[in-house]
Enzyme design. Structure first.
Site, short mmCIF file in Angstrom:
data_model
loop_
_atom_site.label_atom_id
_atom_site.label_comp_id
_atom_site.label_asym_id
_atom_site.label_seq_id
_atom_site.Cartn_x
_atom_site.Cartn_y
_atom_site.Cartn_z
N ASP A 184 -36.53 9.97 29.02
CA ASP A 184 -36.80 8.45 29.15
C ASP A 184 -35.99 7.64 30.10
O ASP A 184 -36.60 6.68 30.39
CB ASP A 184 -36.50 7.89 27.44
CG ASP A 184 -37.48 8.48 26.75
OD1 ASP A 184 -37.11 9.53 26.32
OD2 ASP A 184 -38.49 7.77 26.33
N ARG A 189 -46.83 5.63 22.78
CA ARG A 189 -45.23 6.16 23.06
C ARG A 189 -45.20 6.97 24.04
O ARG A 189 -46.11 7.41 24.80
CB ARG A 189 -44.76 6.68 21.57
CG ARG A 189 -45.75 7.73 21.10
CD ARG A 189 -45.25 8.83 20.53
NE ARG A 189 -44.42 9.75 21.20
CZ ARG A 189 -45.07 10.37 22.22
NH1 ARG A 189 -46.06 10.50 22.52
NH2 ARG A 189 -44.04 10.93 22.92
N GLY A 190 -44.15 7.48 24.36
CA GLY A 190 -43.63 8.31 25.66
C GLY A 190 -43.25 7.29 26.68
O GLY A 190 -44.07 6.07 26.76
N ALA A 191 -42.13 7.51 27.56
CA ALA A 191 -41.78 6.61 28.65
C ALA A 191 -42.94 6.17 29.57
O ALA A 191 -43.06 4.87 29.72
CB ALA A 191 -40.58 7.21 29.12
N ARG A 208 -38.90 -1.82 23.15
CA ARG A 208 -38.09 -0.51 22.91
C ARG A 208 -37.18 -0.52 24.23
O ARG A 208 -37.39 -0.60 25.28
CB ARG A 208 -39.13 0.68 23.04
CG ARG A 208 -40.08 0.65 21.74
CD ARG A 208 -40.66 2.10 21.59
NE ARG A 208 -39.64 3.18 21.08
CZ ARG A 208 -40.04 4.28 21.22
NH1 ARG A 208 -41.09 5.03 21.70
NH2 ARG A 208 -39.06 5.24 20.70
O1 MRU Z 1 -39.84 8.23 21.02
P1 MRU Z 1 -40.89 8.64 21.69
O2 MRU Z 1 -41.84 9.32 21.08
O3 MRU Z 1 -41.47 7.39 22.69
O4 MRU Z 1 -39.94 9.68 22.59
C1 MRU Z 1 -40.83 10.09 23.67
C2 MRU Z 1 -39.84 10.99 24.39
O5 MRU Z 1 -38.60 11.33 24.39
C3 MRU Z 1 -40.27 11.70 25.56
O6 MRU Z 1 -39.66 13.13 25.95
C4 MRU Z 1 -40.01 10.93 26.83
O7 MRU Z 1 -40.36 9.81 26.75
C5 MRU Z 1 -40.64 11.68 28.03
S1 MRU Z 1 -42.40 11.45 27.99
C6 MRU Z 1 -43.12 11.91 29.52
#
Ligand code: MRU
Length: 368
Positions: free
Chosen positions: A252, A57-59, A94
């Site tokens: 994101d 997860r995470g962008a 996603r």
């Molecule tokens: O739903 P997630 O856990 O994938 O969401 C992650 C976030 O909102 C982070 O803040 C974002 O992706 C930035 S990661 C460097």
């Protein structure tokens, strides 16, 4: 980052050898902080499941995972038809983080013109390149953001009249675990800590999936950075008490005009920061900027996840087992928007690998 003295990235691969198949390894983030488990991903469908269920997860990390998803796809079937179908499925896995679409389009642009026979090898090499680049972007963000923390620390000395700890509030997890390594919002914090500065992080728990409580706290602890987990509703109060010097979040998707789409609840933190004159920054590598859109509220698709993520909470029971418990009445329903948009007017600046820009000047970053 080091986990029990060993350096890890969040995703890595074993490239295909002459007659063998390549595989991808990930840290299964649904098990943290209670268990550190590595999971091997061997085909496209398994990678799609890992992205949807948030094992990764995470962008930036889901961008890297999608690139590897296409590499896995190309060793299953390198035809035009399968390439396009794999790309479509990955993009739909996603919808909000633009990094995923960015990585898939980059892979498609490279692979589509190639003869089928050479696609497999090129896809693996490009996925590795995307990962290596991510680490470099995040290191640069860390160095630029460090200057903000130095500035906040000097400001705190002026206001409080003493060499104080600099308190930084962050939301969700935009650290090492959300990227291939280093992190975005946490990169400047690690840089400041490593430079010997006195930093302390307020970690928003980040309901419903608790990425702050489970992941940000875990990785800050691994790195020895002082931190305190707070309930999502505590940030405004702490700001009113003068206990937050700076807010740094990840993103994101960021519009060309500086609207910041990030984990649900970010907008409320930005409002509180604005009301209390606390600087609010988003740390954003360029693959997170969507240059095609100007209005985050109108143009960004917000992912709605299953309501059970709100209705249930997962945690470690006294007997050491992982358990899920229902926290709302059986008769009640819930909804689960996973992201929100913070309008540019509430954003002090955007920390990119090329420097720090006000939202109005973000388009200057496009020249790099
Ligand atoms: O739903 P997630 O856990 O994938 O969401 C992650 C976030 O909102 C982070 O803040 C974002 O992706 C930035 S990661 C460097």
């Amino acid at each position: 980052m080091l986990v029990k003295s060993q350096h890890y990235r969040t995703i890595w691969s074993k490239q295909p050898l002459a007659n063998g198949l390549g595989t991808v390894s990930i840290i299964d983030q649904t098990k943290l902080p209670h268990a550190f488990e590595i999971k091997r991903i061997e085909n496209l469908q398994a990678m799609i499941v890992a992205i949807k269920t948030m094992q990764v997860r995470g962008a930036p990390l889901i961008g890297a995972a999608a690139a590897y998803g296409l590499a896995l796809a190309m060793q299953e079937d390198a035809s035009d038809q399968f390439l396009q179908a794999a790309a479509d499925q990955l993009i739909q896995s996603r919808p909000t983080a633009v990094n995923l679409n960015w990585a898939v389009q980059r892979m498609l642009k490279l692979l589509a013109p190639l003869p089928e026979l050479s696609r497999n090898q090129v896809a693996w090499a490009e996925a590795v390149k995307i990962c290596d680049e991510d680490v470099l972007l995040n290191q640069a963000i860390g160095q630029h953001g460090l200057s903000l923390i130095e500035h906040a620390s000097q400001r705190a000395v002026k206001i409080k009249g003493q060499a104080a700890v600099t308190h930084i509030l962050t939301h969700c997890n935009a650290g090492w675990l959300a990227t291939v390594d280093v992190g975005t919002a946490l990169a400047p914090i690690y840089a400041a800590h490593d430079a010997g500065m006195n930093v302390h992080v307020w970690v928003d728990e980040t309901r419903p999936r608790n990425q702050g409580a489970s992941l940000t706290s875990w990785e800050l602890a691994q790195h020895g950075v002082p931190h305190t987990v707070i309930s999502d509703n505590a940030g405004g109060h702490l700001m009113q008490q003068g206990l937050v010097d700076l807010v740094i979040v990840g993103a994101d998707r960021v519009t060309s005009t500086g609207d910041v789409c990030n984990k649900i609840g970010t907008y409320l933190k930005a409002l509180a920061a604005f009301d209390n004159q606390v600087p609010f920054y988003a740390a954003v590598p360029s693959p997170t900027i969507d240059w095609n859109i100007t209005n985050g509220l109108a143009h960004i698709e917000i992912e709605y996840r299953h309501a059970d993520e709100v209705a249930y909470m997962q945690g470690l029971a006294a007997d050491g087992s992982l358990q899920s418990v229902r926290v709302i009445p059986a008769e009640s329903t819930a909804i689960n928007p996973a992201f929100d948009v913070t309008p540019a007017r509430l954003v002090t600046g955007i920390i990119t690998e090329n420097g720090i820009f006000t939202p109005a000047k973000l388009n200057l970053n496009q020249q790099y």
